[in-house]
Write an enzyme that holds these catalytic residues in place. Structure first.
Site, PDB file in Angstrom:
ATOM      1  N   GLY A 104       0.816  -1.221   0.000  1.00  0.00           N
ATOM      2  CA  GLY A 104       0.000   0.000   0.000  1.00  0.00           C
ATOM      3  C   GLY A 104       0.840   1.257   0.000  1.00  0.00           C
TER       4      GLY A 104
ATOM      5  N   ALA B 135       2.644   2.874  -5.300  1.00  0.00           N
ATOM      6  CA  ALA B 135       2.342   1.924  -6.378  1.00  0.00           C
ATOM      7  C   ALA B 135       1.045   1.172  -6.089  1.00  0.00           C
ATOM      8  CB  ALA B 135       3.498   0.944  -6.555  1.00  0.00           C
TER       9      ALA B 135
ATOM     10  N   SER C 182       1.092  -3.460   5.286  1.00  0.00           N
ATOM     11  CA  SER C 182       1.538  -3.679   6.659  1.00  0.00           C
ATOM     12  C   SER C 182       2.083  -2.373   7.228  1.00  0.00           C
ATOM     13  CB  SER C 182       2.621  -4.767   6.665  1.00  0.00           C
ATOM     14  OG  SER C 182       3.388  -4.658   7.828  1.00  0.00           O
TER      15      SER C 182
ATOM     16  N   ALA D 129       8.639  14.203  -6.410  1.00  0.00           N
ATOM     17  CA  ALA D 129       8.637  14.983  -7.642  1.00  0.00           C
ATOM     18  C   ALA D 129       8.059  14.122  -8.758  1.00  0.00           C
ATOM     19  CB  ALA D 129      10.052  15.414  -7.991  1.00  0.00           C
TER      20      ALA D 129
ATOM     21  N   LYS E 250       5.447  22.183 -10.672  1.00  0.00           N
ATOM     22  CA  LYS E 250       6.803  21.858 -11.142  1.00  0.00           C
ATOM     23  C   LYS E 250       6.858  22.078 -12.651  1.00  0.00           C
ATOM     24  CE  LYS E 250       9.981  18.000 -11.644  1.00  0.00           C
ATOM     25  NZ  LYS E 250      10.124  16.555 -11.615  1.00  0.00           N
TER      26      LYS E 250
ATOM     27  N   LEU F 203       8.512  -0.170  -7.071  1.00  0.00           N
ATOM     28  CA  LEU F 203       9.879  -0.575  -6.741  1.00  0.00           C
ATOM     29  C   LEU F 203      10.062  -2.078  -6.850  1.00  0.00           C
ATOM     30  CD1 LEU F 203      10.376   1.803  -3.674  1.00  0.00           C
ATOM     31  CD2 LEU F 203      11.224   2.130  -6.010  1.00  0.00           C
TER      32      LEU F 203
ATOM     33  N   THR G 153      11.252   9.722 -12.361  1.00  0.00           N
ATOM     34  CA  THR G 153      10.566   8.814 -13.278  1.00  0.00           C
ATOM     35  C   THR G 153       9.849   7.631 -12.610  1.00  0.00           C
ATOM     36  OG1 THR G 153      12.775   7.880 -13.619  1.00  0.00           O
ATOM     37  CG2 THR G 153      11.889   9.271 -15.365  1.00  0.00           C
TER      38      THR G 153
ATOM     39  N   ILE H 180       7.360   7.311 -10.273  1.00  0.00           N
ATOM     40  CA  ILE H 180       5.884   7.338 -10.246  1.00  0.00           C
ATOM     41  C   ILE H 180       5.362   7.250 -11.686  1.00  0.00           C
ATOM     42  CG2 ILE H 180       3.846   8.723  -9.643  1.00  0.00           C
ATOM     43  CD1 ILE H 180       5.406   9.698  -7.171  1.00  0.00           C
TER      44      ILE H 180
HETATM   45  C1  LIG Z   1      15.920   7.827  -2.648  1.00  0.00           C
HETATM   46  C2  LIG Z   1      14.655   7.761  -3.462  1.00  0.00           C
HETATM   47  C3  LIG Z   1      14.080   8.931  -3.967  1.00  0.00           C
HETATM   48  C4  LIG Z   1      12.928   8.869  -4.756  1.00  0.00           C
HETATM   49  N1  LIG Z   1      12.408  10.023  -5.315  1.00  0.00           N
HETATM   50  C5  LIG Z   1      11.380   9.925  -6.198  1.00  0.00           C
HETATM   51  C6  LIG Z   1      10.846  11.066  -6.853  1.00  0.00           C
HETATM   52  O1  LIG Z   1      11.237  12.202  -6.599  1.00  0.00           O
HETATM   53  N2  LIG Z   1       9.852  10.884  -7.764  1.00  0.00           N
HETATM   54  C7  LIG Z   1       9.359   9.646  -8.051  1.00  0.00           C
HETATM   55  O2  LIG Z   1       8.503   9.516  -8.932  1.00  0.00           O
HETATM   56  N3  LIG Z   1       9.796   8.559  -7.395  1.00  0.00           N
HETATM   57  C8  LIG Z   1      10.791   8.668  -6.496  1.00  0.00           C
HETATM   58  N4  LIG Z   1      11.245   7.558  -5.852  1.00  0.00           N
HETATM   59  C9  LIG Z   1      10.556   6.288  -6.051  1.00  0.00           C
HETATM   60  C10 LIG Z   1       9.287   6.260  -5.216  1.00  0.00           C
HETATM   61  O3  LIG Z   1       9.580   6.453  -3.861  1.00  0.00           O
HETATM   62  C11 LIG Z   1       8.572   4.926  -5.396  1.00  0.00           C
HETATM   63  O4  LIG Z   1       8.480   4.623  -6.738  1.00  0.00           O
HETATM   64  C12 LIG Z   1       7.182   4.994  -4.850  1.00  0.00           C
HETATM   65  O5  LIG Z   1       7.187   5.443  -3.538  1.00  0.00           O
HETATM   66  C13 LIG Z   1       6.509   3.663  -4.932  1.00  0.00           C
HETATM   67  O6  LIG Z   1       6.993   2.788  -3.957  1.00  0.00           O
HETATM   68  P1  LIG Z   1       6.264   1.396  -3.841  1.00  0.00           P
HETATM   69  O7  LIG Z   1       4.827   1.637  -3.585  1.00  0.00           O
HETATM   70  O8  LIG Z   1       6.643   0.576  -5.000  1.00  0.00           O
HETATM   71  O9  LIG Z   1       6.964   0.738  -2.558  1.00  0.00           O
HETATM   72  P2  LIG Z   1       6.838   1.083  -0.997  1.00  0.00           P
HETATM   73  O10 LIG Z   1       6.544   2.505  -0.747  1.00  0.00           O
HETATM   74  O11 LIG Z   1       8.059   0.502  -0.374  1.00  0.00           O
HETATM   75  O12 LIG Z   1       5.582   0.261  -0.527  1.00  0.00           O
HETATM   76  C14 LIG Z   1       5.645  -1.131  -0.298  1.00  0.00           C
HETATM   77  C15 LIG Z   1       4.363  -1.599   0.361  1.00  0.00           C
HETATM   78  O13 LIG Z   1       4.392  -2.999   0.483  1.00  0.00           O
HETATM   79  C16 LIG Z   1       4.033  -3.371   1.800  1.00  0.00           C
HETATM   80  N5  LIG Z   1       4.654  -4.642   2.125  1.00  0.00           N
HETATM   81  C17 LIG Z   1       5.927  -5.033   1.900  1.00  0.00           C
HETATM   82  N6  LIG Z   1       6.129  -6.266   2.397  1.00  0.00           N
HETATM   83  C18 LIG Z   1       4.955  -6.676   2.910  1.00  0.00           C
HETATM   84  C19 LIG Z   1       4.517  -7.851   3.573  1.00  0.00           C
HETATM   85  N7  LIG Z   1       5.361  -8.866   3.826  1.00  0.00           N
HETATM   86  N8  LIG Z   1       3.244  -7.913   3.980  1.00  0.00           N
HETATM   87  C20 LIG Z   1       2.384  -6.895   3.772  1.00  0.00           C
HETATM   88  N9  LIG Z   1       2.732  -5.762   3.151  1.00  0.00           N
HETATM   89  C21 LIG Z   1       4.005  -5.656   2.742  1.00  0.00           C
HETATM   90  C22 LIG Z   1       4.539  -2.213   2.643  1.00  0.00           C
HETATM   91  O14 LIG Z   1       3.894  -2.175   3.888  1.00  0.00           O
HETATM   92  C23 LIG Z   1       4.149  -1.030   1.751  1.00  0.00           C
HETATM   93  O15 LIG Z   1       2.789  -0.727   1.948  1.00  0.00           O
HETATM   94  C24 LIG Z   1      12.349   7.613  -5.019  1.00  0.00           C
HETATM   95  C25 LIG Z   1      12.892   6.453  -4.459  1.00  0.00           C
HETATM   96  C26 LIG Z   1      14.039   6.511  -3.685  1.00  0.00           C
HETATM   97  C27 LIG Z   1      14.604   5.252  -3.104  1.00  0.00           C
END
Ligand SMILES: Cc1cc2nc3c(=O)[nH]c(=O)nc-3n(C[C@H](O)[C@H](O)[C@H](O)COP(=O)(O)OP(=O)(O)OC[C@H]3O[C@@H](n4cnc5c(N)ncnc54)[C@H](O)[C@@H]3O)c2cc1C
Length: 508
Positions: A16, A19, A43, A54, A82, A337, A348, A350
């Site tokens: 959650g 993504a 979680s 951004a 932006k 991710l 890039t 998001i």
């Molecule tokens: C240093 C850095 C800077 C960034 N800056 C930018 C930016 O400026 N612009 C941009 O577009 N993107 C940026 N990003 C990327 C951006 O942060 C991610 O693409 C975005 O937040 C999506 O993350 P996610 O949802 O894939 O993963 P996460 O935010 O890690 O979410 C993972 C989810 O999975 C759940 N989960 C994991 N394991 C379990 C489990 N075993 N059981 C239940 N739930 C679980 C977690 O609780 C969480 O809800 C950046 C990333 C980094 C590392």
């Protein structure tokens, strides 16, 4: 009606973060309550990555397609506008340029403007290319207004994105999605059950023993790739040799004036620092390569270069640039991710989430095997990743920071062949091949080429059919129209306060 012609009755989204909730919002909007049951598991104990503020202009279309009111969303996420990204110190130290969301100049009889600029430059006119870009001039002057919908208007020549609090964005989408029937389950997944015959995932199991069945699983579990990697062992294509930065520190600080309508990426000793101004604070981070600099030094560089007092403790993040060998494997689609990571130099991630969701909606499984959909999806998403990778690599290989080990090594690296071809075409004749797929169109490539002193040695020969003095007058006329227009625009934060003042009320 069941989604995908009865092949998919239960969609399970694992995670959650941005993504997961973007996926839930889009699928629930697309298929409504009459489609498959959508369940999202997250979680609180594990939490989200907590960065990513951004965006690129494409996100506006995603929001609009879901009926989200933009001004309300901006208010709820403390967003600012932006117009592009400023790259400080990426060419020669002390130099900077802005990669804008918008065009440079106007074409002449079908000939792209940068050929006119090159002709003038070769004839001795050394005005900066960016003086012919409205969004760059707006950003430099800290001005903002909405684009004019009339395509003939000068004020129609730019796009915009947001700088926002991504956690508030996910919270907003969470409420929206649950209002549209998405079932949210709080809990930690311990493992997945695989089908004995085809190896696909049948269900995931929570720590409390609950079993959640699904036909299609969307892995949005972040870097860990709970299903796509930990369960299916899909494999990862490692791009560290092209983009070796592998760590970051992130910290928020008090806002400081001016809160300009752009993100900044400043080159540092072994990486770069971001500055993303929101209405109520500034997001900062230092992306670096641990082979060249210690964690302590990286942390100090970040803290020594903040514009306001820190309001959070610096948080360290670890990553490896690359993407999964397959983003869709069996009945698992990895989005966010979990699918791969490219450093946030051009904001890039998001965008890639959005592309992944759009492609999934278009290629939603139409037969029980899902293999044809998966193949098409993987080919398309791999190309999206590859093109962005090349664009990011360009920033590094075209640096002119001589005498700094990290930057010297970046210049000396083996370029991806696809990038080499693109640069050669531009230098020889000013041609920027246009891709059908990919986040960045020719004006973006132009911004980085010229911003980092890769200059064309030739221009479109068709230009010689026209009177060069007439072209010079045309070019100068445009420059002064842009300058005059920018002078009359509101200061960015005055516009924001009138349009979408920050409001963090959790209720929708
Ligand atoms: C240093 C850095 C800077 C960034 N800056 C930018 C930016 O400026 N612009 C941009 O577009 N993107 C940026 N990003 C990327 C951006 O942060 C991610 O693409 C975005 O937040 C999506 O993350 P996610 O949802 O894939 O993963 P996460 O935010 O890690 O979410 C993972 C989810 O999975 C759940 N989960 C994991 N394991 C379990 C489990 N075993 N059981 C239940 N739930 C679980 C977690 O609780 C969480 O809800 C950046 C990333 C980094 C590392």
């Amino acid at each position: 009606m069941s989604v995908g012609g009865n092949f998919v009755d239960n969609v399970v989204i694992v995670g959650g973060g941005t993504a997961g909730w973007m996926t839930a919002a889009a699928l629930s909007h697309k298929f409504g309550t009459s489609g498959a049951q959508i369940t999202l598991i997250e979680s609180e104990e594990i939490g989200t990555v907590g960065v990513g503020e951004a965006t690129l202009p494409h996100i506006r279309f995603f929001n609009a397609a879901m009926g989200i009111d933009e001004a309300e969303l901006m208010a709820r996420t403390q967003a600012t506008f932006k117009l592009g990204i400023e790259f400080a110190g990426w060419g020669k130290p002390g130099e900077s340029y802005i990669h804008p969301f918008g065009d440079y100049g106007e074409p002449h009889d079908g000939i792209a403007f940068h050929h006119l600029w090159t002709q003038q430059r070769l004839a001795g006119n050394h005005k900066r290319l960016c003086e012919y870009s409205l969004p760059v001039m707006m950003a430099e002057a800290n001005r903002y207004t909405m684009p004019d919908p009339d395509p003939a208007a000068l004020l129609s020549t730019f796009g915009y994105a947001f700088q926002f609090d991504a956690s508030l964005y996910a919270a907003y989408l969470s409420q929206l999605s649950q209002g549209r029937g998405v079932k949210r389950v709080e809990g930690k997944i311990t493992h997945a059950n695989r089908n004995g015959e085809n190896g696909r995932i049948d269900s995931v199991v929570l720590e409390n023993g609950t079993v959640i069945d699904g036909d299609l699983f969307i892995d949005c579990s972040g870097f860990r790739g709970l299903l796509i990697e930990q369960t299916l062992a899909t494999g990862y294509e490692d791009w560290s040799h092209y983009l070796p930065c592998n760590r970051a520190f992130a910290v928020q600080c008090e806002p400081s004036d001016p809160i300009g309508p752009y993100t900044r990426a400043t080159a540092r000793k072994a990486g770069w620092q971001w500055r993303i101004p929101l209405q109520h604070r500034i997001g900062n981070g230092h992306v670096y390569c641990s082979d060249y600099i210690s964690d302590d030094e990286a942390r100090s560089i970040l803290l020594d270069n903040l514009e306001g007092a820190p309001i959070t403790e610096p948080r360290q993040l670890f990553f490896k640039t690359g993407r999964r060998n397959k983003l869709w494997n069996g009945n698992v689609v990895a989005i966010g991710l979990a699918g791969g990571f490219l450093e946030p130099l051009e904001s890039t991630s998001i965008h890639l989430i959005q592309q992944g969701i759009t492609a999934l909606v278009e290629m939603f499984p139409t037969d029980a095997s899902m293999d044809a959909d998966a193949e098409e999806y993987n080919a398309m998403m791999q190309l999206e990743f590859d093109r962005i990778r090349d664009f990011l690599v360009l920033h590094y290989v075209a640096n002119q920071r001589e005498g700094e080990k990290f930057w010297d090594d970046m210049r000396a690296m083996e370029w991806p062949a696809s990038l080499k071809e693109k640069v050669t075409a531009f230098v020889q004749s000013g041609i920027i091949p246009r891709y059908d797929v990919g986040a960045f169109l020719p004006p973006s490539w132009l911004a980085v080429f010229v911003g980092q002193n890769i200059l064309p040695q030739g221009y479109d020969p068709r230009l010689d059919r026209f009177d060069a003095n007439q072209i010079a007058r045309e070019v100068e006329n445009l420059r002064s129209r842009i300058a005059g227009t920018v002078d009359g625009l509101p200061v960015h934060m005055d516009f924001v306060r009138g349009h979408c003042p920050g409001n963090i009320s959790p209720a929708l």
